[in-house]
Design an enzyme around this catalytic site. Sequence first.
Site, mmCIF file in Angstrom:
data_model
loop_
_atom_site.group_PDB
_atom_site.id
_atom_site.type_symbol
_atom_site.label_atom_id
_atom_site.label_comp_id
_atom_site.label_asym_id
_atom_site.label_seq_id
_atom_site.Cartn_x
_atom_site.Cartn_y
_atom_site.Cartn_z
ATOM 1 N N GLU A 83 -30.729 -2.477 21.131
ATOM 2 C CA GLU A 83 -29.390 -1.990 21.510
ATOM 3 C C GLU A 83 -28.310 -2.527 20.580
ATOM 4 O O GLU A 83 -27.195 -2.836 21.005
ATOM 5 C CB GLU A 83 -29.075 -2.334 22.972
ATOM 6 C CG GLU A 83 -30.053 -1.777 23.967
ATOM 7 C CD GLU A 83 -30.344 -0.291 23.779
ATOM 8 O OE1 GLU A 83 -29.465 0.424 23.272
ATOM 9 O OE2 GLU A 83 -31.446 0.147 24.119
ATOM 10 N N GLY A 84 -28.634 -2.616 19.313
ATOM 11 C CA GLY A 84 -27.712 -3.161 18.326
ATOM 12 C C GLY A 84 -27.984 -4.633 18.145
ATOM 13 O O GLY A 84 -27.747 -5.432 19.053
#
Length: 600
Positions: free
Chosen positions: A441-442
């Site tokens: 998620e990043g």
Amino acid sequence: MAQLISERRDVDFVLHEQLEVGKFAEQEKFADFNKKTVDMIVNEARNLAIKELLPTWKDGDTIGCTFENGKVRIPESFERAYDLLKKGEWTAMSEDPEWGGQGMPKTVALAASEFFNGANYPFMMYPGLTHGAGKLVETFGTDKQKQLFLKKIYTGEWCGTMLLTEACAGSDVGALETMAYPQSDGTYRIVGNKIFISGGEQDQLSENIVHPVLARIEGAPAGTKGISLFLVPKYRVNDDGSLGAFNDVVCTGIEHKMGIHGNCTCSLALGGKDDCVGELLGEPNKGMAHMFLMMNEARQLVGMQGFACASAAYMYSLNYAKERVQGALLTNPKAGGVPIIQHPDVRRQLMMMKSYTEAMRSILYYLAYCDDMAHLATDPEEKELYEGLVEVLTPIGKGYVTDRSFDVVSQGMQVYGGYGFIEEYPLAQLLRDVRITLIYEGTNGIQAMDLLGRKLGMKKGKIFMSLLQKIGAAVAEAKGVDALAPLAVQTEASLNKLGEVAMHMGKTAMSEKVMTAFSFAHPFLDVVGDLTAAWMLLWRATIAQSKLGKKKKEDAFYNGIIKSAEFFIFNQLPVADGKMNAILRMADASVSIEEDSFLS
């Protein structure tokens, strides 16, 4: 086992004494959620987590997921756990009851989520991503898409995922190659390959899986400007809501990972037989903007996943340190062995774990609280304030929290000593499971770049300044409490330095030294996180100080909160001061070094 998921007394402290969530019941939207109801929800969630989810945790790790002939199998014990989540309506706690939710405040839902994720977070990825997919449909879907998909998703009858990553497009999503070709009936023919898809294929939990897919419409611009979002179910959905034909979404394999073995991480081929149909979700070429809604929710979820591992690691380590007898006291070497919690270095380790765990719990709950307050606000300025705090705290809640969660779990393994490295004990799995939270998620480097590149300068710095002002207000209040004044003074000095560092970072990022500035983005994330943690701990200590002596049996708990603040602010915060000195100096060795010089 109950106390080895999370500390219920501290959860109650954050909910009722720090954030006073019972006051939400004064608002019409949350009128049903008074303190009694909130406590009942947390009790039920905790019982479900302990009795049903926790026993599946080891299955996920040892049995894991298997892949054969396009089929994915997950541990059978997950089936009952998921069915109980559905029956209890836990899959969309904060959503509108019209669509299958319970309509509860996000802050309260987060408390339930803490116990669920503490029990088995790899399992909770299935309903977690499902909820995010539902939020995309609710926000950007047409009336027909909502009628066909939304309740099925929010109730958990159908699962959901998010399809972003490709072999050629990891963090650089704009490089994706998946294509969408318009068809005469308004749908699109989807062709492409996606990787690292959590929960991408299974048939044990749900009869259908709904995939929000990022793809480029034929002829659209290159990069992120030309990306659109599509709704691509595993099985097509007929107009009456029944399932239709298989939609040519084929699992080509699952990853063999370091941890989170209970969640299948799939490679998916879309349109391999030229028969994958998707519907546009939202506006053409706005896919990245739309997907950020789910990504930001997912980032907060990942923060909770990391924290849940840290909280469990602390509880396990504390329990072990109380029971493990090893070595005599330094002050009484002839008296025989004592529980290792009595040794100074072990106490230091546990205090580090305790202070970070309490700070992170408050950070994550406050992030959810800000979201609730933004939705309740009727004054535009108040709404803007809380929406801004959600923006600036999201990279803290994902990036800083997972970095520190890994540190806490690693420290827990140190408390166990050699036994921590043995798979029969829980720390080995916790350490393997927590590591991915720093990446997906990043990556946390991307969270740092987001904080520096977007959040620091939002609305001409007004958003970031609102965070500093909140910290400053807590410092001012603590200064008025004699016992806490030294802690407040130390925090204030660090806060003033952070203001100087933020100005320096902002100016440098807009200068010819932009590369140097961004090489310090992650240290900047660290120090903003440290000040946020200090704020939370000082806030907590101010409340605890006011409660001392009122109930004797509670004094040890409140004294523990004060000691956490004392340990962190006097022992950990000075490290942040050193990092800020390095940022202000901004030596550019990491960007000025020639690539060939990395080799010895």
